[in-house]
Design an enzyme around this catalytic site. Structure first.
Site, PDB file in Angstrom:
ATOM      1  N   HIS A  21      -8.976   0.712  -6.786  1.00  0.00           N
ATOM      2  CA  HIS A  21      -9.765   1.304  -5.697  1.00  0.00           C
ATOM      3  C   HIS A  21      -8.962   2.330  -4.897  1.00  0.00           C
ATOM      4  O   HIS A  21      -9.425   3.428  -4.631  1.00  0.00           O
ATOM      5  CB  HIS A  21     -10.297   0.189  -4.786  1.00  0.00           C
ATOM      6  CG  HIS A  21      -9.286  -0.857  -4.446  1.00  0.00           C
ATOM      7  ND1 HIS A  21      -8.549  -1.519  -5.403  1.00  0.00           N
ATOM      8  CD2 HIS A  21      -8.849  -1.348  -3.253  1.00  0.00           C
ATOM      9  CE1 HIS A  21      -7.721  -2.377  -4.813  1.00  0.00           C
ATOM     10  NE2 HIS A  21      -7.882  -2.287  -3.510  1.00  0.00           N
ATOM     11  N   ASP A  32      -5.001  -9.899  -5.699  1.00  0.00           N
ATOM     12  CA  ASP A  32      -4.710  -9.424  -7.060  1.00  0.00           C
ATOM     13  C   ASP A  32      -4.616 -10.544  -8.104  1.00  0.00           C
ATOM     14  O   ASP A  32      -5.085 -10.362  -9.233  1.00  0.00           O
ATOM     15  CB  ASP A  32      -3.412  -8.599  -7.082  1.00  0.00           C
ATOM     16  CG  ASP A  32      -3.627  -7.179  -6.586  1.00  0.00           C
ATOM     17  OD1 ASP A  32      -4.788  -6.728  -6.531  1.00  0.00           O
ATOM     18  OD2 ASP A  32      -2.626  -6.510  -6.252  1.00  0.00           O
ATOM     19  N   LYS A  40      -3.141  -0.713 -12.439  1.00  0.00           N
ATOM     20  CA  LYS A  40      -3.802  -0.683 -11.123  1.00  0.00           C
ATOM     21  C   LYS A  40      -3.783   0.731 -10.538  1.00  0.00           C
ATOM     22  O   LYS A  40      -4.748   1.176  -9.922  1.00  0.00           O
ATOM     23  CB  LYS A  40      -3.120  -1.679 -10.177  1.00  0.00           C
ATOM     24  CG  LYS A  40      -3.896  -1.889  -8.886  1.00  0.00           C
ATOM     25  CD  LYS A  40      -3.283  -2.931  -7.999  1.00  0.00           C
ATOM     26  CE  LYS A  40      -4.049  -3.052  -6.704  1.00  0.00           C
ATOM     27  NZ  LYS A  40      -3.331  -3.803  -5.669  1.00  0.00           N
ATOM     28  N   LYS A  62       0.845  -1.205   0.000  1.00  0.00           N
ATOM     29  CA  LYS A  62       0.000   0.000   0.000  1.00  0.00           C
ATOM     30  C   LYS A  62       0.878   1.252   0.000  1.00  0.00           C
ATOM     31  O   LYS A  62       0.582   2.223  -0.701  1.00  0.00           O
ATOM     32  CB  LYS A  62      -0.896   0.028   1.253  1.00  0.00           C
ATOM     33  CG  LYS A  62      -2.006  -1.005   1.298  1.00  0.00           C
ATOM     34  CD  LYS A  62      -2.855  -0.739   2.542  1.00  0.00           C
ATOM     35  CE  LYS A  62      -3.977  -1.709   2.765  1.00  0.00           C
ATOM     36  NZ  LYS A  62      -4.759  -1.410   3.968  1.00  0.00           N
ATOM     37  N   PHE A  84      -0.498  -7.806  -4.571  1.00  0.00           N
ATOM     38  CA  PHE A  84      -0.571  -8.570  -3.322  1.00  0.00           C
ATOM     39  C   PHE A  84      -1.996  -9.082  -3.122  1.00  0.00           C
ATOM     40  O   PHE A  84      -2.879  -8.842  -3.949  1.00  0.00           O
ATOM     41  CB  PHE A  84      -0.120  -7.704  -2.128  1.00  0.00           C
ATOM     42  CG  PHE A  84      -1.072  -6.587  -1.788  1.00  0.00           C
ATOM     43  CD1 PHE A  84      -1.106  -5.422  -2.535  1.00  0.00           C
ATOM     44  CD2 PHE A  84      -1.946  -6.703  -0.705  1.00  0.00           C
ATOM     45  CE1 PHE A  84      -1.986  -4.399  -2.222  1.00  0.00           C
ATOM     46  CE2 PHE A  84      -2.828  -5.680  -0.385  1.00  0.00           C
ATOM     47  CZ  PHE A  84      -2.851  -4.525  -1.150  1.00  0.00           C
ATOM     48  N   GLY A  85      -2.193  -9.777  -2.005  1.00  0.00           N
ATOM     49  CA  GLY A  85      -3.543 -10.197  -1.603  1.00  0.00           C
ATOM     50  C   GLY A  85      -4.286 -10.945  -2.689  1.00  0.00           C
ATOM     51  O   GLY A  85      -3.820 -11.951  -3.234  1.00  0.00           O
ATOM     52  N   ASP A 144      -8.662   1.258   4.953  1.00  0.00           N
ATOM     53  CA  ASP A 144      -9.112  -0.111   5.174  1.00  0.00           C
ATOM     54  C   ASP A 144      -9.755  -0.541   3.867  1.00  0.00           C
ATOM     55  O   ASP A 144     -10.604   0.170   3.320  1.00  0.00           O
ATOM     56  CB  ASP A 144     -10.084  -0.239   6.352  1.00  0.00           C
ATOM     57  CG  ASP A 144     -10.028  -1.669   6.923  1.00  0.00           C
ATOM     58  OD1 ASP A 144      -8.913  -2.174   7.139  1.00  0.00           O
ATOM     59  OD2 ASP A 144     -11.081  -2.283   7.121  1.00  0.00           O
TER      60      ASP A 144
END
Ligand code: ITT
Length: 194
Positions: free
Chosen positions: A176, A151, A171, A12, A148-149, A68
């Site tokens: 988002h 993706d 991205k 992030k 990450f996560g 968040d």
């Protein structure tokens, strides 16, 4: 200006560093040597973003914001949502989380999903909450190595590839957090001008 990004997530920080203008000196929790895991006890992204930003504001008195974010899947009534990081358990393992998503979605074709990001911002004595979202579908195959996560299993609307295949350039345009960051920049400009 100095702005603290209340996160322990290096991905992030990397995204935001690329998106914010050069006159913003962005410091992460690691940069300010805050190693505390801020407990995310809220039941919405909005509540958790506020909890994280409030903690830093109270403890350090600095201008700051927290993000968040989460993956919301339509067929799962918005899950994993606010529990995205720990969907398959407190070990917060990306692979386990993805496996659980696939298990829950078994038999559903082209499941619709969105990534949503909520920023809670403290600037001087003002507080703001903003958000960004991107619609897409879930892939039943992991593809790509960027990001990450979730993706590798998220295909944004209008594309054939996952975020992990599309890479940071795309991205950072349609994502988002990129959308929430555009609003953050507007707020920072307004704050600097008043
Ligand atoms: P901080 O709380 O320290 O900011 P975190 O990784 O725990 O870092 P969140 O609480 O916001 O962040 O949880 C977000 C989870 O949602 C994250 O761990 C990913 O699994 C998922 N997620 C959020 N944004 C994502 C993105 O851009 N790409 C892929 N997965 C994402």
């Amino acid at each position: 200006m100095i702005l603290i990004f209340a996160t322990h997530n290096a991905h992030k920080v990397e995204e935001l560093t690329q998106l914010l203008p050069y006159n913003i000196n962005l410091y992460s929790l690691t940069d300010i040597e805050c190693f505390k895991e801020i407990e995310e006890t809220g039941s919405t992204l909005e509540e958790n973003a506020k909890i994280k930003a409030d903690f830093i504001r109270m403890k350090y008195g600095l201008d700051c914001f927290a993000d968040d974010s989460g993956l919301e899947i339509e067929a799962l009534d918005g899950a994993p949502g606010v529990y995205s990081a720990r969907y398959a358990g407190s070990q917060k393992n990306n692979e386990d989380n993805i496996q659980k998503v696939w298990k829950e979605l078994k038999g559903i074709k082209n499941p619709k999903a969105c990534f949503r990001s909520v920023f809670h911002v403290h600037l001087g004595n003002r507080e703001y909450q903003i958000q960004g979202r991107i619609e897409g579908t879930i892939s039943f195959e992991k593809k790509g190595t960027n990001g990450f996560g979730y993706d590798p299993i998220f295909i944004p609307e209008g594309y054939q590839n996952t975020f992990a295949e599309l890479g940071e350039e795309i991205k950072n345009k349609i994502g988002h957090r990129a959308k929430a960051t555009l609003e953050l920049i507007e707020i920072l400009n307004y704050f600097a001008a008043t």
